[in-house]
Structure formats: C-alpha cells, structure tokens
Design an enzyme around this catalytic site. Sequence first.
Site, PDB file in Angstrom:
ATOM      1  NE  ARG A  48     -15.870  32.663  56.393  1.00 14.30           N
ATOM      2  CZ  ARG A  48     -15.274  33.109  57.485  1.00 14.30           C
ATOM      3  NH1 ARG A  48     -14.090  32.661  57.817  1.00 14.30           N
ATOM      4  NH2 ARG A  48     -15.867  34.003  58.258  1.00 14.30           N
ATOM      5  CE1 TYR A  49     -18.781  30.777  53.490  1.00 14.85           C
ATOM      6  CE2 TYR A  49     -17.731  30.498  51.356  1.00 14.85           C
ATOM      7  CZ  TYR A  49     -18.188  31.319  52.363  1.00 14.85           C
ATOM      8  OH  TYR A  49     -18.065  32.679  52.245  1.00 14.85           O
ATOM      9  CG  ASN A  80      -1.728   8.523  32.916  1.00 13.20           C
ATOM     10  OD1 ASN A  80      -2.130   9.192  33.863  1.00 13.20           O
ATOM     11  ND2 ASN A  80      -1.212   9.082  31.820  1.00 13.20           N
ATOM     12  CG  HIS A  82     -35.788  55.597  36.531  1.00 15.99           C
ATOM     13  ND1 HIS A  82     -35.125  55.011  35.480  1.00 15.99           N
ATOM     14  CD2 HIS A  82     -37.106  55.614  36.184  1.00 15.99           C
ATOM     15  CE1 HIS A  82     -35.991  54.696  34.530  1.00 15.99           C
ATOM     16  NE2 HIS A  82     -37.200  55.048  34.939  1.00 15.99           N
ATOM     17  CB  SER A  89     -17.303  47.759  61.984  1.00 15.57           C
ATOM     18  OG  SER A  89     -16.121  48.498  61.776  1.00 15.57           O
ATOM     19  CB  VAL A 109     -26.327  45.794  62.579  1.00 15.71           C
ATOM     20  CG1 VAL A 109     -26.965  44.422  62.326  1.00 15.71           C
ATOM     21  CG2 VAL A 109     -26.261  46.082  64.070  1.00 15.71           C
ATOM     22  CB  SER A 118     -11.943  15.474  30.576  1.00 16.35           C
ATOM     23  OG  SER A 118     -11.748  14.609  31.668  1.00 16.35           O
TER      24      SER A 118
END
Length: 471
Positions: free
Chosen positions: A28-29, A106, A187, A311, A318, A356
């Site tokens: 997606r990104y 390897n 608060h 939605s 929005v 690693s």
Amino acid sequence: MLIFRRLYKFSSQFKESTLTAISPLDGRYATQTAPIKDYFSEYALMKYRIKVEIEWLKFLHSKSMIKQGNSVLNLTALDLTYLDLIYDKFDVTKSFRVKQIESTTNHDVKSIEYYIKEELDKNPILHSMKEYVHFCCTSEDINNIAYSLMMTDAKNNLLMKSLEGVINKLVQLSHDHHNVPMLSRTHGQVASPTTVGKEFANFAYRIRNHSELLRNLKFEAKLNGAVGNYNAHLLAYPNYDWPNLSKQFIEELKLKHNPFTTQIEPHDSVALYYSYLNLINNILVGLSRDVWSYISINYFEQKSIKSEVGSSTMPHKVNPIDFENCEGNLGLSNSLAQHFMNKLVISRYQRDLSDSTVMRNHGVCLGYAVVGYRSLIKGLDKISPNYETIFNDLENHWEVLAEPIQQIMRQYGVPNPYEQLKELTRGQKITKDSLREFISKLALPEDVKKKLLSLEPKDYIGNADKMARLI
C-alpha cells in the site's frame, strides 16, 4: 473506449507485487517508501559491504601492505579506478551473482568476498591482490561498518529531510495563526487562553531540538578482528600500529571509532539513534492526538475533497484519518525502535548471531516513520481554525479570568483572593456581567479596576502571540 483507457492507465500504476506484498511498506505504501530501498534492501546491504571491502583493500595498499611476490604492489591511478568501479557499477543484476555464490557458501559476507575476487580475476594486475580481500577481517568488521554507513546515509538523505518537512509545516502554522486566541485545556477542562500558533510552536520547538541531536549523531564502528584484539593483524604485521590504523580508516569514512569491542561493535550508537527517533515519534503522536481532539470539538475544520468517502454508511463524515494514520504508523515504528534499543546492546560472550536478523529491519522502522510523517503533513495541510467555534468558546468561559483577577487582588492586598474567586467560579456558570459585578465591588484603585473591567478572555493570552512568531 475512454473508460477502458482510463482503467488501463489506472491499473498500470500498480504492480502485482504491491498488491501481493506481505508488508504494507512494500504494498500500500510502496511509492512512499521506495527511496528507502537504496539504503536498506538486500541489494543495498550487498553494495555497502562491497564498498567497505574495496575501501579496506585500498587502505591496505596505501600502507604498502599488499605484496606481489617479495615486492610491495604499487597500483596506478587507473588500477585504483578499476577497484572503485567494482563498487560503482554494482547493480541489482550483479547482485544475483552474489546470491548465486551464497547459495553454495551459505554465508552472505563470504559471498561478497568471493564476488570481489571474481571481479579482480578479470584484471591481470589486480588478480595478484585478491587474497588481500577481507584481510584480517571477521564478517562483523565489514557488517558493522556497512550498517553504520547505511544508517548515516539514510539518516541524512531521508529521515532528516522528512523531519524538516514536518518542522517547516509546524513553523508555518505557528506563524499563520500566531494571534488567533483560543482556550487552553488542562486535564481536558478549560484553562487560561493561548493562541493556535503558540500550540503549534511548542511542538515545532521540541521536534527541532531533538532533530538536531539526531542530525549530529555519529554512528560508531570497529575494525579489529575476530574478538576485538587485532590478533591476526599483529601476527601478520607486528610492526604496525593497528589501533591507530583502524581509527584512521573508520574516521576517513566519517564514522566514530570504537576502540573497545568484542567481535561485534556493541550497537550503543544505534540504540542512541533509536532513542532519539522514539522520542521524536512520541512527540508527533502527541501532536496527532491533540489535533484529532481539536477537530472533535470543532476547533479545526478539515478540507473536504469531493471524490473522497469518509464512511461507508454515513455520507456526512469527514474523518481525521491522516492523524490516525500517523499515530498508527509511528506506533509501529516505535515498537521496532524500542526492540532495537533493548536487543542490540546485548550479546552473549564475544558474540551471538541474534542481532543479525534484527539489523536487517532498520528499513522497516524508518519506513513506518516516513509514512507517519507524510500522513501528518497531509493532515496538517487540510486543517484551518474554525474561528466561530473558537471565539464562541472564549465568550462562554469568562471564568478563565479568575486567574488574573486573583493575582491583582494579591498584589493590592485584598484578603483571600483565591478563596473568593473559587467561591465565585468553581463549578459555576460565569458570565461577562457577573464577573464585572464582582470586579466592581473590589477594593482596588479605580485605574486598576478599569483595567480588569476591560479585560476579555480573547485578550488574556500572555506572550503567546510573540512566542508563536519567534519560532
């Protein structure tokens, strides 16, 4: 036909790989995170390792350590250029050869060594120096320097630029709205007024300060052999000052030399980097939540884009999705940053390999951060103060002037100023008229009383206006 052309153009923007990717960073990104591949992909790690190996080979040559038979090998400028081209011309296609070698060995770093030797074999002069590739090095000598270079380049070229974009946007909002008064909320309750610009300035100042610490951070590196004591170096060339040579080599790469290590560089500077990043991300999560909250009480309006849907069932919505996206992605970035901080500074005895697989995820952490920063800027670009709501709120809360009135009462010796204001205002609905009636009955000089009677919530902003313009 026009519809089909548009559909083809739209679909051609997406590769199948982005739709089948496991991680949204590559799906997606993908367009947002594509530049990170130049620093933290498997190919990028190979290329940086090659850079370190080549630079070390050139360094050994510059110190007259490389021999051809019984004589010191002296390379021409053209020969040295060929060495540089092994790195400069290494591309994704050539990385397949490295992976092919690794399928046999390897071992990822050994495959880099063998690849470079193959390239040297193509040159009749450089062929004779191929056994000096990886000379006296353990894999971690190459890896730690490669990662430090990768992180330095990614920090300078990607991360700092992303943060500068956030800072510039916050500074712009600070200046644009420097004199727009609004109620504070401590608060969650109404408190002494501030300005919209000053609240953005608070965040801009914090991010700028911590970004400078990040900018100035130098990653540490080491090149001292299998357990950090130059064992092989001193046996092969006992008359050389290896600690100073190692320091020289590392500092020429613009890194900070760490003289005390085991087989691995202990990653303290990497942990410090992530502590800064974690702090910056947390500050921006706080900003996202504050803006989200201001939107929820209608202090900020969001630009509505006609083609977008808020939605799937409520057409009027929005939503502040950019701030929510920022919060979520920075949280993901921080989860990795915190793991890096906790994990990388610990290794069993002189080394274990558990770091690693962790080190291969630096790009993931940066990727989520970059996506979060872009979402934040996108969200900030869409908001503007709702002046009507903000000013109405100020007009409906004259009780916030209880603070300055009691200070003046203290100044002129009026008894029990705090208690009088508490009895008048706490839990009570205070209007402009009721507050002025209280002021008119105080035993204060007439000029002072006049000053208090002219005071309105929108004017009681201290130096917020000035501070917002200073940032």
